[in-house]
Design a protein around this motif. Structure first.
Motif, PDB file in Angstrom:
ATOM      1  N   HIS A  24       0.858  -1.192   0.000  1.00 28.69           N
ATOM      2  CA  HIS A  24       0.000   0.000   0.000  1.00 28.69           C
ATOM      3  C   HIS A  24       0.890   1.237   0.000  1.00 28.69           C
ATOM      4  O   HIS A  24       2.119   1.142   0.202  1.00 28.69           O
ATOM      5  CB  HIS A  24      -0.963  -0.008   1.181  1.00 28.69           C
ATOM      6  N   TYR A  26       1.615   3.859   1.913  1.00 25.81           N
ATOM      7  CA  TYR A  26       2.521   4.182   3.016  1.00 25.81           C
ATOM      8  C   TYR A  26       3.708   3.221   3.025  1.00 25.81           C
ATOM      9  O   TYR A  26       4.860   3.634   3.245  1.00 25.81           O
ATOM     10  CB  TYR A  26       1.768   4.102   4.349  1.00 25.81           C
ATOM     11  N   TRP A  64      -8.698  -2.396  -3.495  1.00 23.51           N
ATOM     12  CA  TRP A  64      -9.060  -1.782  -2.218  1.00 23.51           C
ATOM     13  C   TRP A  64      -9.454  -2.859  -1.210  1.00 23.51           C
ATOM     14  O   TRP A  64     -10.045  -3.876  -1.575  1.00 23.51           O
ATOM     15  CB  TRP A  64     -10.236  -0.832  -2.405  1.00 23.51           C
ATOM     16  N   ASP A  68      -8.421  -2.009   9.541  1.00 20.10           N
ATOM     17  CA  ASP A  68      -8.605  -1.177  10.735  1.00 20.10           C
ATOM     18  C   ASP A  68      -9.695  -0.127  10.528  1.00 20.10           C
ATOM     19  O   ASP A  68      -9.571   1.025  10.983  1.00 20.10           O
ATOM     20  CB  ASP A  68      -7.291  -0.472  11.108  1.00 20.10           C
ATOM     21  N   ARG A  70     -10.429   1.397   7.884  1.00 23.94           N
ATOM     22  CA  ARG A  70     -10.118   2.395   6.852  1.00 23.94           C
ATOM     23  C   ARG A  70      -9.968   1.713   5.502  1.00 23.94           C
ATOM     24  O   ARG A  70      -9.532   0.561   5.429  1.00 23.94           O
ATOM     25  CB  ARG A  70      -8.790   3.109   7.175  1.00 23.94           C
ATOM     26  N   ARG A  71     -10.332   2.456   4.444  1.00 25.81           N
ATOM     27  CA  ARG A  71     -10.106   1.930   3.088  1.00 25.81           C
ATOM     28  C   ARG A  71      -8.622   2.043   2.767  1.00 25.81           C
ATOM     29  O   ARG A  71      -8.003   3.073   3.010  1.00 25.81           O
ATOM     30  CB  ARG A  71     -10.924   2.706   2.065  1.00 25.81           C
ATOM     31  N   ARG A  72      -8.080   0.958   2.230  1.00 26.93           N
ATOM     32  CA  ARG A  72      -6.641   0.941   1.899  1.00 26.93           C
ATOM     33  C   ARG A  72      -6.448   0.388   0.495  1.00 26.93           C
ATOM     34  O   ARG A  72      -7.019  -0.648   0.140  1.00 26.93           O
ATOM     35  CB  ARG A  72      -5.873   0.097   2.907  1.00 26.93           C
ATOM     36  N   ARG A  73      -5.651   1.069  -0.299  1.00 19.82           N
ATOM     37  CA  ARG A  73      -5.380   0.610  -1.672  1.00 19.82           C
ATOM     38  C   ARG A  73      -3.987  -0.017  -1.721  1.00 19.82           C
ATOM     39  O   ARG A  73      -3.009   0.588  -1.283  1.00 19.82           O
ATOM     40  CB  ARG A  73      -5.456   1.781  -2.653  1.00 19.82           C
ATOM     41  N   TYR A  75      -1.053  -1.680  -4.184  1.00 21.13           N
ATOM     42  CA  TYR A  75      -0.582  -1.675  -5.575  1.00 21.13           C
ATOM     43  C   TYR A  75       0.264  -2.915  -5.847  1.00 21.13           C
ATOM     44  O   TYR A  75       1.017  -3.363  -4.980  1.00 21.13           O
ATOM     45  CB  TYR A  75       0.266  -0.424  -5.848  1.00 21.13           C
TER      46      TYR A  75
END
Lengths: 112, 277
Positions: A24, A26, A64, A68, A70-73, A75
């Motif tokens: 993702h 981050y 996606w 936790d 939250r939406r997380r993408r 790659y």
């Protein structure tokens, strides 16, 4: 290294980081920082447009998930991205070799 | 202070900057996940929550810088600027000109046999309004393409047609000529920008259909020979029908698109820190 100096090389770095496994945003930036020894100093938010651009070009795919709350993408590198990475890596090596060869025989300039 | 109050404030500012994007929700979700993850890891490492938020936001970049970098992922830089806002304001003026033109034209037609001064004056106003209206179309189309990140081939062709229409208005009476040019330019623009999902679609639809619809109306009424024939051999009902449809729809389109362009806050941003290919 400032953002302007990274211009043109960021795509290669992102493809390289994502070559090993899907990440993702981050985690991509963390990986970039770790591998460069904190050498790259650019606003982290500006890495996402580069990821989006690579995805639009078909070099990356993303999906996606909710983590936790939250939406997380996340790659991942596509086959086209892998070919692009090989091509960019080859061009970079040629460029770096040429620069190194040019600088190699020249003594460091003396400064006061 | 709430745990992530600073991040929420930042996301609100970022939301303002990217509100024009059709993927704004995804952009904000990605930013939220990034910032929250950064704060959680810093706090887990012993950093004060407020300090962690400040550090995360500092590293992420100012909302305008991030928004500008995001804009480069489209063709060119698709941002509301002072240029697009000016084009929007001009479009609003153009909507008025497209209404003034047929009204003045009809006034001239009604007065030409009764008043040797008022008739020609009305016609002169009509011709001036038409010229202004067509120039405004050209400016508006340019503003719309700029707002979408650049002209491309479709934009260049559309603006070329609109520019030709400006010269064609010297023959104001020859509605099929300039009407077809404006209609083609507007329809091409609307078709090219439709899939970008940025501009209000009702505005694009009205502008795109406007003058092609006007010319079609004229052609159908003319072919059906609706109404009496005037001294020039024309069918006024066909001309008036074409004017009503063409001017009316175009004015509505310009009004909608003009309000949109003029209502956006220009984002003229610094480039430092932007990473673009």
């Amino acid at each position: 290294m400032r953002g302007q100096e990274l211009k043109g090389h960021l795509d290669l770095l992102l493809l390289t980081v994502l070559a090993d496994r899907p990440l993702h945003g981050y985690a991509v930036i963390e990986e970039l920082r770790a591998r460069s020894g904190d050498a790259f100093d650019l606003p982290e938010g500006t890495v996402y447009p580069a990821l989006h651009r690579l995805q639009a070009a078909g070099c990356l795919d993303s999906e996606w998930a909710v983590v936790d709350g939250r939406r997380r993408r996340t790659y991942r590198l596509t086959e086209k991205g892998r070919h692009e990475l090989v091509d960019r890596r080859r061009r970079w090596d040629e460029f770096a070799d040429a620069i190194t060869a040019t600088l190699g025989g020249t003594p460091w300039p003396v400064t006061s | 202070m709430a745990r992530h109050e600073l991040i929420e404030g930042y996301l609100a500012r970022l939301a303002e900057e990217v509100r024009w994007r059709d993927d704004a929700d995804d952009v904000l979700a990605e930013a939220r996940d990034h910032l929250s993850t950064a704060v959680e890891r810093a706090v887990a490492g012993g950093t004060d929550p407020e300090v962690a938020q400040r550090e995360a936001l500092l590293a992420f970049g100012d909302p305008p810088v991030v928004a500008r970098a995001l804009a480069t992922t489209r063709r060119g830089v698709a941002l509301p600027t002072t240029t697009t806002r000016s084009a929007g304001r001009t479009a609003l003026f153009g909507a008025a000109a497209w209404i003034a033109f047929p009204l003045a034209w009809w006034a001239g037609t009604a007065l030409e046999d009764r008043d040797v001064v008022a008739g020609p004056v009305a016609y002169t106003i009509a011709v001036g309004a038409l010229a202004a209206a067509v120039v405004v179309i050209l400016v508006t189309l340019d503003g719309l393409f700029v707002r979408h990140g650049g002209s491309g081939l479709a934009g260049k062709v559309a603006k070329g047609l609109a520019a030709a229409a400006v010269f064609a208005t010297f023959l104001a009476w020859f509605m099929p000529g300039w009407g077809l040019l404006i209609g083609s330019a507007s329809a091409l623009t609307a078709a090219a920008l439709w899939r970008e999902r940025l501009a209000p679609r009702w505005g694009l639809a009205a502008l795109g259909v406007g003058w092609l619809g006007g010319i079609a109306t004229f052609a159908v009424l003319r072919a059906l020979e609706v109404g009496p024939v005037d001294e020039w051999g024309d069918y006024p009902a066909a001309v008036n029908g074409g004017l009503t449809v063409g001017c009316g729809l175009t004015a509505v389109g310009l009004l909608i698109l003009g309000r949109w362009l003029a209502g956006e806050v220009p984002v003229d941003l610094p480039t430092e820190g932007t990473v673009a290919a």
